[in-house]
Design a protein around this motif. Structure first.
Motif, PDB file in Angstrom:
ATOM      1  N   ASN A 246       0.814  -1.221   0.000  1.00  0.00           N
ATOM      2  CA  ASN A 246       0.000   0.000   0.000  1.00  0.00           C
ATOM      3  C   ASN A 246       0.851   1.275   0.000  1.00  0.00           C
ATOM      4  N   GLY A 247       2.171   1.109  -0.131  1.00  0.00           N
ATOM      5  CA  GLY A 247       3.064   2.258  -0.191  1.00  0.00           C
ATOM      6  C   GLY A 247       3.593   2.719   1.153  1.00  0.00           C
ATOM      7  N   GLU A 248       3.120   2.114   2.238  1.00  0.00           N
ATOM      8  CA  GLU A 248       3.597   2.487   3.561  1.00  0.00           C
ATOM      9  C   GLU A 248       4.982   1.900   3.810  1.00  0.00           C
ATOM     10  N   TYR A 249       5.720   2.552   4.719  1.00  0.00           N
ATOM     11  CA  TYR A 249       7.048   2.088   5.091  1.00  0.00           C
ATOM     12  C   TYR A 249       7.022   1.434   6.461  1.00  0.00           C
ATOM     13  N   VAL A 250       7.870   0.410   6.594  1.00  0.00           N
ATOM     14  CA  VAL A 250       8.111  -0.210   7.893  1.00  0.00           C
ATOM     15  C   VAL A 250       9.612  -0.249   8.108  1.00  0.00           C
ATOM     16  N   ILE A 251      10.073   0.296   9.219  1.00  0.00           N
ATOM     17  CA  ILE A 251      11.499   0.291   9.545  1.00  0.00           C
ATOM     18  C   ILE A 251      11.831  -0.954  10.352  1.00  0.00           C
ATOM     19  N   GLN A 252      12.859  -1.666   9.912  1.00  0.00           N
ATOM     20  CA  GLN A 252      13.347  -2.831  10.657  1.00  0.00           C
ATOM     21  C   GLN A 252      14.672  -2.465  11.311  1.00  0.00           C
ATOM     22  N   LEU A 253      14.750  -2.620  12.631  1.00  0.00           N
ATOM     23  CA  LEU A 253      15.956  -2.266  13.374  1.00  0.00           C
ATOM     24  C   LEU A 253      16.945  -3.423  13.398  1.00  0.00           C
ATOM     25  N   ASN A 254      18.137  -3.139  13.893  1.00  0.00           N
ATOM     26  CA  ASN A 254      19.189  -4.154  13.951  1.00  0.00           C
ATOM     27  C   ASN A 254      18.800  -5.365  14.792  1.00  0.00           C
ATOM     28  N   ASN A 255      17.893  -5.178  15.740  1.00  0.00           N
ATOM     29  CA  ASN A 255      17.451  -6.300  16.577  1.00  0.00           C
ATOM     30  C   ASN A 255      16.193  -6.965  16.019  1.00  0.00           C
ATOM     31  N   GLU A 256      15.878  -6.650  14.752  1.00  0.00           N
ATOM     32  CA  GLU A 256      14.730  -7.202  14.014  1.00  0.00           C
ATOM     33  C   GLU A 256      13.387  -6.599  14.418  1.00  0.00           C
ATOM     34  N   HIS A 257      13.356  -5.713  15.388  1.00  0.00           N
ATOM     35  CA  HIS A 257      12.096  -5.060  15.768  1.00  0.00           C
ATOM     36  C   HIS A 257      11.630  -4.170  14.616  1.00  0.00           C
ATOM     37  N   GLU A 258      10.328  -4.193  14.337  1.00  0.00           N
ATOM     38  CA  GLU A 258       9.784  -3.427  13.225  1.00  0.00           C
ATOM     39  C   GLU A 258       8.862  -2.315  13.714  1.00  0.00           C
ATOM     40  N   ILE A 259       8.969  -1.157  13.050  1.00  0.00           N
ATOM     41  CA  ILE A 259       8.196   0.024  13.433  1.00  0.00           C
ATOM     42  C   ILE A 259       7.555   0.603  12.176  1.00  0.00           C
ATOM     43  N   ARG A 260       6.263   0.809  12.217  1.00  0.00           N
ATOM     44  CA  ARG A 260       5.552   1.384  11.076  1.00  0.00           C
ATOM     45  C   ARG A 260       5.766   2.900  11.050  1.00  0.00           C
ATOM     46  N   VAL A 261       6.046   3.427   9.872  1.00  0.00           N
ATOM     47  CA  VAL A 261       6.251   4.859   9.684  1.00  0.00           C
ATOM     48  C   VAL A 261       4.898   5.512   9.382  1.00  0.00           C
ATOM     49  N   SER A 262       4.547   6.533  10.130  1.00  0.00           N
ATOM     50  CA  SER A 262       3.274   7.200   9.885  1.00  0.00           C
ATOM     51  C   SER A 262       3.361   8.073   8.638  1.00  0.00           C
ATOM     52  N   ARG A 263       2.214   8.382   8.035  1.00  0.00           N
ATOM     53  CA  ARG A 263       2.164   9.098   6.763  1.00  0.00           C
ATOM     54  C   ARG A 263       2.869  10.455   6.837  1.00  0.00           C
ATOM     55  N   SER A 264       2.708  11.158   7.930  1.00  0.00           N
ATOM     56  CA  SER A 264       3.271  12.511   8.028  1.00  0.00           C
ATOM     57  C   SER A 264       4.800  12.517   8.117  1.00  0.00           C
ATOM     58  N   TYR A 265       5.415  11.365   8.434  1.00  0.00           N
ATOM     59  CA  TYR A 265       6.883  11.305   8.553  1.00  0.00           C
ATOM     60  C   TYR A 265       7.506  10.501   7.419  1.00  0.00           C
ATOM     61  N   ARG A 266       6.692  10.132   6.424  1.00  0.00           N
ATOM     62  CA  ARG A 266       7.164   9.281   5.330  1.00  0.00           C
ATOM     63  C   ARG A 266       8.256   9.965   4.499  1.00  0.00           C
ATOM     64  N   GLU A 267       8.077  11.248   4.200  1.00  0.00           N
ATOM     65  CA  GLU A 267       9.058  11.969   3.387  1.00  0.00           C
ATOM     66  C   GLU A 267      10.402  12.088   4.084  1.00  0.00           C
ATOM     67  N   LYS A 268      10.365  12.317   5.385  1.00  0.00           N
ATOM     68  CA  LYS A 268      11.616  12.425   6.141  1.00  0.00           C
ATOM     69  C   LYS A 268      12.394  11.106   6.095  1.00  0.00           C
ATOM     70  N   VAL A 269      11.674  10.004   6.286  1.00  0.00           N
ATOM     71  CA  VAL A 269      12.306   8.690   6.247  1.00  0.00           C
ATOM     72  C   VAL A 269      12.854   8.406   4.852  1.00  0.00           C
ATOM     73  N   ARG A 270      12.097   8.759   3.809  1.00  0.00           N
ATOM     74  CA  ARG A 270      12.561   8.537   2.432  1.00  0.00           C
ATOM     75  C   ARG A 270      13.853   9.307   2.158  1.00  0.00           C
ATOM     76  N   SER A 271      13.917  10.566   2.606  1.00  0.00           N
ATOM     77  CA  SER A 271      15.096  11.392   2.347  1.00  0.00           C
ATOM     78  C   SER A 271      16.326  10.893   3.086  1.00  0.00           C
ATOM     79  N   LEU A 272      16.122  10.269   4.235  1.00  0.00           N
ATOM     80  CA  LEU A 272      17.241   9.796   5.053  1.00  0.00           C
ATOM     81  C   LEU A 272      17.759   8.417   4.624  1.00  0.00           C
ATOM     82  N   PHE A 273      16.850   7.522   4.305  1.00  0.00           N
ATOM     83  CA  PHE A 273      17.239   6.122   4.146  1.00  0.00           C
ATOM     84  C   PHE A 273      17.022   5.543   2.750  1.00  0.00           C
ATOM     85  N   LEU A 274      16.302   6.260   1.871  1.00  0.00           N
ATOM     86  CA  LEU A 274      16.002   5.673   0.549  1.00  0.00           C
ATOM     87  C   LEU A 274      16.655   6.469  -0.588  1.00  0.00           C
TER      88      LEU A 274
END
Length: 274
Positions: A246-274
């Motif tokens: 559905n286009g949403e992002y999920v961040i996976q940490l080094n310990n395998e824990h996963e965190i869903r990225v909310s819509r309002s912070y999607r651009e920030k995450v894209r600019s940093l990690f993608l």
């Protein structure tokens, strides 16, 4: 490489200065030319003696080792090679290891000191001098919150470089005690009602009585990123960014824990990690 490396020891503890000096005397390439008991004295002697190498204690009353570096830069005093001396634990020292700036952990170990001197000797001469300058600039970039290019530009113009107020630890207060958690130990922080949960590399979770907004202003934005209204993630703890159908992002940490990225912070995450 030059025959003798003129060296200054900076430490507020007399026994620490004496002990390190005695150990350094065993290395014929090292000549200790001065011992300083505080940051101000260190700045004066570095300017006057122009040493090649300084063993610089980080935790000193009045002026920290980082503040000594800042003052040297502001005064346009030639920067010697720096070996940090610190009582920080191994996790906090990861920041130094990233930039290959050497350090000694108190109490100083004989074998570790020998390894340190070998690194110092290898760095003298040729392009190593420029490399060392860049490593110090990169370290100051983390300390001040500025980028390396802007620091070099400020140095060239003779402009001062100010140290940021971002904390390198989080204080968690409980009944009768306060626990200091190095920011380098933190993986992510999330809100739980009126509290914050600080999740660390060792698997421990600490309860912090503070709002997300308060905590975010205290932490270096170069180290942490907000991925949700109630979640703050350590940048270097991110292992993967997963893109859902559905286009949403999920961040996976080094310990395998996963965190869903909310819509309002999607651009920030894209600019940093993608």
């Amino acid at each position: 490489m030059q025959n003798t490396i003129r060296t200054i020891i900076v430490d507020d503890e007399p026994l620490a200065r004496k002990g390190l000096s005695m150990r350094l005397n065993k290395f014929e390439q090292i000549a200790v030319v001065e011992q300083c008991k505080n940051g101000q004295q260190a700045i004066e002697q570095i300017e006057a003696l122009k040493p090649d190498l300084v063993f610089l204690d980080i935790q000193m009353p009045g002026m920290t080792g980082f503040e000594v570096l800042k003052n040297l830069q502001e005064a346009s005093i030639k920067m010697p090679k720096i070996v940090f001396v610190t009582a920080y634990d191994q996790y906090a020292l990861q920041a130094f290891e990233v930039h290959a700036i050497d350090y000694l952990l108190k109490p100083v170990d004989e074998d570790r000191l020998k390894e340190c001197i070998e690194k110092v000797l290898a760095q003298f001469g040729g392009s190593a001098d420029n490399d060392q300058q860049m490593k110090l600039v990169n370290m100051m970039a983390e300390i001040t919150g500025a980028d390396s290019d802007s620091i070099l530009d400020s140095l060239a113009k003779g402009e001062p470089i100010s140290v940021s107020d971002y904390r390198d630890y989080i204080s968690v207060k409980d009944v009768g005690e306060t626990t200091r958690i190095s920011v380098h130990d933190v993986l992510w922080v999330d809100a739980a009602g009126d509290y914050m949960c600080v999740h660390c590399k060792d698997g421990e979770t600490h309860i912090l009585r503070k709002t997300m907004k308060q905590l975010e202003t205290e932490l270096n934005p170069k180290l942490f990123v907000r991925v949700h209204r109630s979640v703050l993630v350590k940048n270097d703890a991110v292992k993967k960014v997963l893109t859902l159908s559905n286009g949403e992002y999920v961040i996976q940490l080094n310990n395998e824990h996963e965190i869903r990225v909310s819509r309002s912070y999607r651009e920030k995450v894209r600019s940093l990690f993608l």
